[in-house]
Enzyme design. Structure first.
Site, PDB file in Angstrom:
ATOM      1  N   ASP A  92       0.953  -1.090  -0.044  1.00  0.00           N
ATOM      2  CA  ASP A  92      -0.038   0.026  -0.034  1.00  0.00           C
ATOM      3  C   ASP A  92       0.896   1.099   0.033  1.00  0.00           C
ATOM      4  O   ASP A  92       2.262   1.176  -0.210  1.00  0.00           O
ATOM      5  CB  ASP A  92      -1.026  -0.053   1.136  1.00  0.00           C
ATOM      6  N   ASP A 278      -7.915  -7.352  -0.261  1.00  0.00           N
ATOM      7  CA  ASP A 278      -7.170  -7.629   0.976  1.00  0.00           C
ATOM      8  C   ASP A 278      -8.116  -7.106   2.272  1.00  0.00           C
ATOM      9  O   ASP A 278      -9.103  -6.470   2.104  1.00  0.00           O
ATOM     10  CB  ASP A 278      -5.977  -6.809   1.120  1.00  0.00           C
ATOM     11  N   CYS A 316     -13.514 -28.298   5.573  1.00  0.00           N
ATOM     12  CA  CYS A 316     -12.183 -27.619   5.211  1.00  0.00           C
ATOM     13  C   CYS A 316     -10.998 -28.614   5.223  1.00  0.00           C
ATOM     14  O   CYS A 316     -11.160 -29.401   6.108  1.00  0.00           O
ATOM     15  CB  CYS A 316     -11.729 -26.543   6.232  1.00  0.00           C
ATOM     16  N   CYS A 318      -7.583 -27.790   5.574  1.00  0.00           N
ATOM     17  CA  CYS A 318      -6.435 -27.201   6.005  1.00  0.00           C
ATOM     18  C   CYS A 318      -5.797 -28.074   7.125  1.00  0.00           C
ATOM     19  O   CYS A 318      -6.333 -28.834   7.512  1.00  0.00           O
ATOM     20  CB  CYS A 318      -6.759 -25.660   6.431  1.00  0.00           C
ATOM     21  N   CYS A 321      -7.678 -28.083  10.438  1.00  0.00           N
ATOM     22  CA  CYS A 321      -9.025 -29.023  10.341  1.00  0.00           C
ATOM     23  C   CYS A 321      -8.699 -30.487  10.128  1.00  0.00           C
ATOM     24  O   CYS A 321      -9.511 -31.383  10.583  1.00  0.00           O
ATOM     25  CB  CYS A 321      -9.968 -28.394   9.271  1.00  0.00           C
ATOM     26  N   HIS A 347      -6.394 -21.641   9.528  1.00  0.00           N
ATOM     27  CA  HIS A 347      -7.697 -22.065   8.925  1.00  0.00           C
ATOM     28  C   HIS A 347      -8.334 -20.743   8.478  1.00  0.00           C
ATOM     29  O   HIS A 347      -8.877 -21.045   7.385  1.00  0.00           O
ATOM     30  CB  HIS A 347      -8.671 -22.480  10.116  1.00  0.00           C
TER      31      HIS A 347
END
Lengths: 386, 386
Positions: A92, A278, A316, A318, A321, A347
């Site tokens: 930014d 974002d 999920c 991931c 998980c 997660h």
């Protein structure tokens, strides 16, 4: 010799699927950019971030300018070499943090003048300076300095601010082109393939948004961001402003909605033609114990999860998980283990990045509207665990 | 039907290389056990821990008994199921934390009586209760409750304490065997293959150490630990006490030096026949910014590393050393990023675990004495960066 490019590969209603190419690799869009404020996404390592599916990281110019300094980073070869993150980076302009974090700031036509929130030292951030710092950081996408207006704002103030942002856009672009041509020998251009994005302002006034978009496009950037939203206005107003802006942006260039938002904000903005997002929501909320799941948001610190052997989100895949129960995550959070933040962050980012992947797949198969409706319905069904 | 076994595969002087087999897999010895106090090694995930080469985790009975409670963990199926850590786990007895952390503790022949350091609630830890809690946790190796004597201690006090620890050892073993035979229906035995280790005490008195060792071996355990060291005595005294103990322990059972130590402590204790170690030094120091390296200890927060592009340890192949410079690690530490703790912990554990691997290789090739001398010389050469 810019290595930056963008192409839309599929459209589905207002939604677009595409690919951004940068000197550090490609990003499938619509894309979510995890926020790595100080050159690292909080609480996780880069390999965790990659395992969650991130293709790009956002970093904050204000923070890196103050610590460790853009000069030091430039001497290391730029932000990629310094941080070891090898994929694309967007920075930014630093403006938002100057407006929200710094002390005793004043704004004039020249730029923003402020004192560091860390040590009180005096600094100025001008459109030129923001371009210089980002050139030294060597991000793949740099943002122009814009004036960040508080919400709500009256029309005259919103117009004046939008017009100043436009004047700053011209100065930022001039400086960016001078840097690219090697005309600023005191600045190290760490990434010759850096792209620069303009920012559309105009508060909650559709006419101002249109005017800002048309005129910013006239300046000419590699991409365009929608700024000044997700600052306290209602969801409906935000969606309306996005919808009032994207029609005036070039179809063949990427569009970035800054600072948004919830998963539903992302879906609704994709429907209106946004390509990039974002937000600190998934990472910040993770550190506070709030998990985004396909069954709604859950607060892992709640007693009700103390003996819950299910994964945080049964849908999920991931690492968190796959390997942790809610009971274990609650325990780690309750006793104050650092890796509670790590596992929750992993997660939440996986949930966001997976949502974007499902959005991209839906667009590619011409099923985005169906996806959007199903997504809205699943949200309205879910008990939100606050 | 115990699945626990140990065999020595190589000896080299006093040093032994071997393998422990447990219901959750094998451990090459000499082994270092990272400390996962509350069911997780601080600041890293289990997969980070595995990537550092850990084959076993130690967890603290005192902490898990208080939060989330051994009953809750037993209802989840034990500590492995609860934490998702699938490799072997050793639990301590809880005694050390009762002596060092709890409030208003009193000790009598029955056991230790104390108030929780968290909420002031009253608890008693007896030899039987420590066995019960660990049975419910379902660790692969459980420790007997011993009396932890402060250093320095006079001979009479040391003798009295050693003798009490021995009486407690008989009670602990009786209870352990009763649990194994299903004679305590109110206790869930989460891991029927659990082994139990006795603990040798005797402060800094070689005769007491010998007596404690001989008599604890008479009780009969699957392994033996050396307790009451690394509590403030000099290195030389610690090494002398280790050397005064191991000759009296069975050659065909594992030996565990509790709470030690520095890398040089490990090498010197392996030379005296120790097989297992645990210590918070690599993990705690990592969180404070101190890194163990082949070139000595470095404090990553020092200004001298601000522009140092080298990895923390050029001789190390861990994730941190492969991907992070000292300059980046210093930045992350200086700005307070959580993952500074993660990256530093990952390196320090890798350094420890890699040192143990080099020790095992040296023993297998009959070169341990050479390794030990080279290790001592490298340490004496190194400027310690405090």
């Amino acid at each position: 010799m810019t290595a930056f490019s963008f192409r839309v590969t599929h459209t589905d209603g207002g939604a677009r699927r595409g690919q951004i190419t940068t000197p550090h690799g490609a990003i499938e869009t619509p894309a979510f950019m995890p926020v790595g404020t100080q050159g690292a996404v909080k609480a996780i390592t880069h390999r965790d971030l990659e395992s969650a599916g991130a293709e790009i990281m956002l970093s904050n110019t204000y923070h890196l300018y103050l610590r460790p300094g853009d000069d030091l980073i430039a001497r290391r070869g730029g932000l990629h070499r310094f941080t070891g993150w090898t994929k694309p980076i967007l920075t930014d302009s630093g403006g938002y943090q100057v407006f929200s974090l710094s002390a005793r700031r004043t704004i004039d036509e020249q730029g923003a003048h402020f004192r560091s929130h860390l040590d009180g030292s005096a600094h100025s951030l001008t459109p030129e300076k923001a371009a210089d710092i980002q050139a030294q950081l060597g991000s793949d996408m740099a943002m122009v300095l814009d004036e960040c207006l508080a919400h709500p704002a009256e029309l005259p103030a919103a117009r004046a601010s939008m017009e100043r942002t436009l004047r700053w856009a011209y100065r930022a672009r001039d400086r960016f082109l001078a840097l690219r041509e090697g005309l600023a020998p005191d600045v190290t251009v760490s990434n010759p393939g850096q792209a620069q994005f303009g920012i559309i302002q105009g508060s909650v006034f559709p006419d101002l948004r249109e005017e800002s978009a048309r005129q910013t496009v006239e300046v000419g950037f590699e991409g365009y961001a929608i700024g000044g939203l997700s600052v306290g206005e209602s969801n409906d107003v935000m969606y309306e402003m996005v919808g009032a802006t994207t029609p005036w942006l070039p179809a063949n260039q990427p569009r970035y909605l800054m600072g948004a938002g919830t998963p539903e904000d992302l879906v609704e903005s994709v429907a209106r033609g946004v390509d990039m997002f974002d937000c600190v929501l998934p990472t910040r909320n993770a550190r506070n114990g709030q998990l985004f799941t396909s069954e709604g948001r859950i607060n892992i610190k709640n007693l009700r999860y103390a003996e819950d052997d299910r994964p945080p989100d049964p849908a999920c895949g991931c690492y968190t998980c796959r390997t942790c129960s809610r009971a274990y995550l609650r325990h780690l959070f309750a006793v104050g283990e650092i890796n509670a933040a790590t596992l929750n962050t992993l997660h939440n980012l996986s949930f966001y990045l997976d949502t974007l992947k499902r959005i991209r797949d839906a667009i590619a198969f011409g099923r985005f509207e169906r996806f959007r409706l199903a997504f809205q319905q699943s949200l309205s069904r879910q008990p939100q665990d606050q």
